[in-house]
Design an enzyme around this catalytic site. Structure first.
Site: not given
Ligand code: UFG
Length: 315
Positions: A217, A113, A141, A137
């Site tokens: 992202r 990841s 990984k 997490y």
């Molecule tokens: N976010 C929101 N509202 C939500 C959900 C997410 O604002 O309801 C924001 C989060 O704070 C973050 C972004 O949107 O800034 C993306 O969040 P996600 O939860 O969709 O994904 P993450 O970036 O937390 O994590 C994902 C995978 C991980 C991986 C990571 C790598 O879940 O396994 O991407 O970039 F490690």
């Protein structure tokens, strides 16, 4: 081929695509977050945990390589339950490698990841970037990546870690849509698509050091991601462990994702601003040069297609 975590969102998509490509597939999944009915019926499903070596032995029988998707994968949850992440992800992967050695299977592609890098110190993350995870997490990984490097030298296995950035999108196979079915759903895109006036999507932090104040992202379509796995299987080399980033190479802010979803659906997505979420880095964007050169791969689907596929899969 053994697919661990083959009942989950990414794993089940891999299973369907691999079967269509002519592979024989055995799935090991404890169904803690996956769904048995996501597993294509042409695959052999063994319900069991990576913490149970006998279950791994049953699942790996007759296989010559492993795609290792199984694991706990939520940043926020890992901050609450770090021990669970170490146990399932690190101990589980160690068990898998032990059994692989025991039965003479030495090819593995692992779902690592972007969370292994932590808060980036450069705009674009390469595989050489420093790894300093900001959450358990990512730590778990990274530990598995290190374990694979050790085992490549010690046991001569052929290993490849694919460091996923944000996987999105859905796949429509011969048996219908495979899409994210998490409960509760924490990922941005499904939550944006579900938002309503009474349940607006939460924006976690509007004071990040980014142009619009929301996190950035790098989103990759699950179909492009699985394509990279199939290409990865072809370049595995005994005694080596490669690490390759998988993203699209472009960053989108939470606000940009919300705006794209509004365009796809033809209506405005209701939002609610909130505090930052624990464990989130501000920006994660991949350099995908290594994936392009080593795997001869490139992403084919953009953010709008990812969102539109998820939207279609839920209607
Ligand atoms: N976010 C929101 N509202 C939500 C959900 C997410 O604002 O309801 C924001 C989060 O704070 C973050 C972004 O949107 O800034 C993306 O969040 P996600 O939860 O969709 O994904 P993450 O970036 O937390 O994590 C994902 C995978 C991980 C991986 C990571 C790598 O879940 O396994 O991407 O970039 F490690």
């Amino acid at each position: 081929m053994l697919v661990t975590g083959g009942a989950g969102y990414i794993g089940s998509t891999a299973v369907a695509i691999l079967l269509d490509a002519g592979f024989h597939v055995s799935v090991l999944d404890d169904l803690s977050t996956g769904h048995a009915d996501s597993v294509d019926s042409r695959a052999r499903l063994i319900e069991g945990s990576l913490l149970d070596k006998d279950a791994i032995r049953r699942a790996i029988a007759g296989c010559d390589s492993v795609l290792h998707f199984a694991g706990k994968s939520l940043v926020g949850e890992s901050v609450e339950m770090p021990a669970l992440y170490m146990q399932v992800n690190v101990e589980g992967s160690t068990n898998l490698l032990d059994v692989m050695k025991e039965v003479g299977v030495n090819q593995i592609v692992f779902s690592s990841s972007a969370a292994t890098y932590g808060e980036p110190r450069e705009a674009i993350l390469t595989e050489e970037s420093e790894t300093q995870p900001t959450n358990p997490y990512g730590e778990s990984k990274l530990k598995v990546d290190q374990l694979l490097s050790e085992r490549a030298v010690k046991d001569g296995i052929a290993a490849l870690s694919l460091r996923y950035f944000n996987v999105a999108g859905a796949f429509k196979g011969s048996r219908g849509w495979l899409t994210e079915r998490h409960n509760p759903e924490t990922h941005l895109i499904p939550n944006v698509l579900k938002a309503s006036d009474s349940h607006p999507v939460t924006v976690f932090g509007i004071d990040w050091p980014t142009a619009d104040g929301t996190c950035i992202r790098d989103y990759i379509h699950v179909i492009d991601l699985i394509d990279a796995h199939i290409k990865a299987l072809k370049i595995l080399k005994n005694g080596t462990h490669e690490i390759i980033n998988l993203g699209s190479g472009e960053g989108y802010s939470v606000r940009q994702v919300i705006d794209t979803a509004s365009d796809v659906m033809g209506r405005k997505v209701p939002t609610r601003d909130a505090q930052r979420r624990a464990g989130d880095p501000a920006v994660l964007v991949a350099s995908i040069e290594k994936a392009q050169s080593l795997l001869n791969w490139k992403p084919t689907k953009n953010l709008s297609e990812m969102i539109s596929d998820v939207y279609s899969s839920t209607r």
